[in-house]
Write a protein that holds these residues in place. Structure first.
Motif, PDB file in Angstrom:
ATOM      1  N   ARG A   1       0.839  -1.211   0.000  1.00  0.00           N
ATOM      2  CA  ARG A   1       0.000   0.000   0.000  1.00  0.00           C
ATOM      3  C   ARG A   1       0.871   1.257   0.000  1.00  0.00           C
ATOM      4  O   ARG A   1       0.369   2.362   0.211  1.00  0.00           O
TER       5      ARG A   1
ATOM      6  N   ILE B   1       3.161   1.879   2.313  1.00  0.00           N
ATOM      7  CA  ILE B   1       3.371   2.321   3.701  1.00  0.00           C
ATOM      8  C   ILE B   1       4.531   1.544   4.303  1.00  0.00           C
ATOM      9  O   ILE B   1       4.575   0.321   4.205  1.00  0.00           O
TER      10      ILE B   1
ATOM     11  N   ASP C   1      -7.553   0.835  10.371  1.00  0.00           N
ATOM     12  CA  ASP C   1      -7.271   1.538   9.116  1.00  0.00           C
ATOM     13  C   ASP C   1      -5.878   1.084   8.652  1.00  0.00           C
ATOM     14  O   ASP C   1      -4.866   1.532   9.195  1.00  0.00           O
TER      15      ASP C   1
ATOM     16  N   ASP D   1      -4.277   1.862   6.258  1.00  0.00           N
ATOM     17  CA  ASP D   1      -3.472   2.939   5.675  1.00  0.00           C
ATOM     18  C   ASP D   1      -2.849   3.805   6.769  1.00  0.00           C
ATOM     19  O   ASP D   1      -2.209   4.813   6.479  1.00  0.00           O
ATOM     20  N   ASP D   2      -3.078   3.454   8.032  1.00  0.00           N
ATOM     21  CA  ASP D   2      -2.541   4.237   9.146  1.00  0.00           C
ATOM     22  C   ASP D   2      -1.580   3.356   9.959  1.00  0.00           C
ATOM     23  O   ASP D   2      -2.014   2.562  10.804  1.00  0.00           O
TER      24      ASP D   2
END
Ligand code: ACO
Length: 331
Positions: free
Chosen positions: A36, A38, A160, A162-163
């Motif tokens: 992603r 990250i 999440d 994405d966090d």
């Protein structure tokens, strides 16, 4: 209902736990997040939290399924049939449905039909301490004789991914205890607290409205604010339950704190002047399982034969709300 008795206490008759089989290491998670765009690493996660792996439930598995598996182990350990349970409390922030409660769903899955009360408690990571305290009060006043208290969570559904500041911290699982009325203690003292001014530092702010999710349905956390509050209240509440029971730190055989972060847990043990080997640690292999973390750690400590009958245990929780609390007990 039976009448209240001044000499009635609550004792733990048996414990159980369950982790979903899918184990996700920090390296597994780092690979998934890299896809992603990250960046994270095993070293960052271990250094800041002590977490090395967590378990995630597969799609289609419900919170009540994890609760059911943990409950069956606890009932077996207590040599107790499901229909002998006259109170069910499930602590969870990730219930099967908005309503009815996961406790009612669990009651049905256990095949209990006698109509005893079943309800959920929502106090996030302090949920099990809240649930234990409510069950203890109901047993001591004669409103129940044998209670099943479960902490069960599927936090992976509200993370999440994405966090990176939050998704590396949590895991799924369930722990359960069977409590029963007893002539001798048992649960010695408890303390529950909340300070709703801190709602915003750890929350899932979304809700349902008009058939849609309104607002953000994923977990938000101000990690440093949570850290600071947690370290302060966990020490204070530990001393409070000890004082209430007329005991002191030297009486504690095992400290079983909410498994959020190894640094917070070790800090609490230091304030209580406890040797590090008096701390039951599961966060390394399970991550933070919110309301499930304390009963999971309790069951692990008992099944690994570290905790023995007669030992004095200090259980303490802290979490969203902001909520916190502790229970001191003789196992
Ligand atoms: N991987 C790599 N880097 C990361 C990650 C990650 N997963 N997450 C954050 N970082 C980065 C940040 O972006 C930041 O980078 P920068 O310096 O370039 O800005 C750096 O690491 C430091 O970030 P901080 O947020 O300052 O890290 P901190 O030392 O505060 O650790 C943590 C974060 C672990 C969340 C810590 O605050 C904590 O333990 N808080 C307690 C909260 C907790 O345990 N909550 C669990 C739920 S609540 C409960 O159960 C009570």
């Amino acid at each position: 209902m039976t009448s209240a008795s001044p000499t009635r206490y609550t004792r733990i008759a048996g414990t159980g736990s369950h982790l979903p089989p899918r184990r996700v290491t920090n390296d597994d998670l780092a690979r998934e997040l890299a896809g992603r765009g990250i960046e994270t690493s095993d070293q960052w996660i271990v250094d800041r939290t002590g977490i090395r792996a967590r378990h995630f439930a597969d799609d289609g598995v419900a919170c009540s399924d994890l609760a059911l598996a943990a409950a069956r182990h606890a009932l077996e350990a207590a040599s107790c049939r499901p229909e002998d349970v006259d109170l069910i409390i499930v602590a969870t922030s990730t219930p099967d449905m908005v309503f009815p409660s996961t406790a009612c769903i669990l009651q049905a899955k256990l095949g209990i039909t006698h109509g005893g009360p079943a309800f959920d408690v929502q106090a996030v990571c302090s949920g099990f301490i809240y649930a234990l305290t409510v069950a203890d009060a109901m047993i001591r006043t004669g409103a129940a004789r044998r209670a099943l208290v479960v902490g069960a969570e599927i936090f992976s559904r509200i993370l999440d991914f994405d966090d990176r500041t939050t998704c590396v911290l949590f895991g799924d699982g369930a722990g359960a205890v069977v409590l029963e009325a007893s002539d001798a203690p048992g649960l010695l003292s408890s303390e529950l607290h909340a300070d709703g001014r801190h709602v915003g530092i750890l929350c899932v702010p979304g809700t349902l409205a008009g058939g849609r999710v309104s607002g953000d349905p994923l977990l938000k956390m101000d990690g440093q604010a949570v850290f600071k509050l947690a370290v302060g209240v966990l020490a204070d509440v530990a001393f409070a339950v000890l004082a209430k029971a007329g005991r002191s730190e030297v009486d504690i055989d095992w400290l079983i704190p909410h498994q959020a972060n190894l640094r917070i847990m070790r800090g609490t043990a230091r304030k209580l002047k406890l040797a590090p080997d008096k701390l039951i640690v599961t966060v390394d292999e399970q991550g933070n399982t919110s309301a499930a973390s304390i009963p999971l750690a309790l069951d692990q400590g008992i099944r690994s034969r570290r905790i023995a009958r007669g030992d004095t245990l200090l259980l303490e929780g802290v979490g969203g709300g902001f909520t916190w609390g502790a229970v001191l007990l003789d196992y």
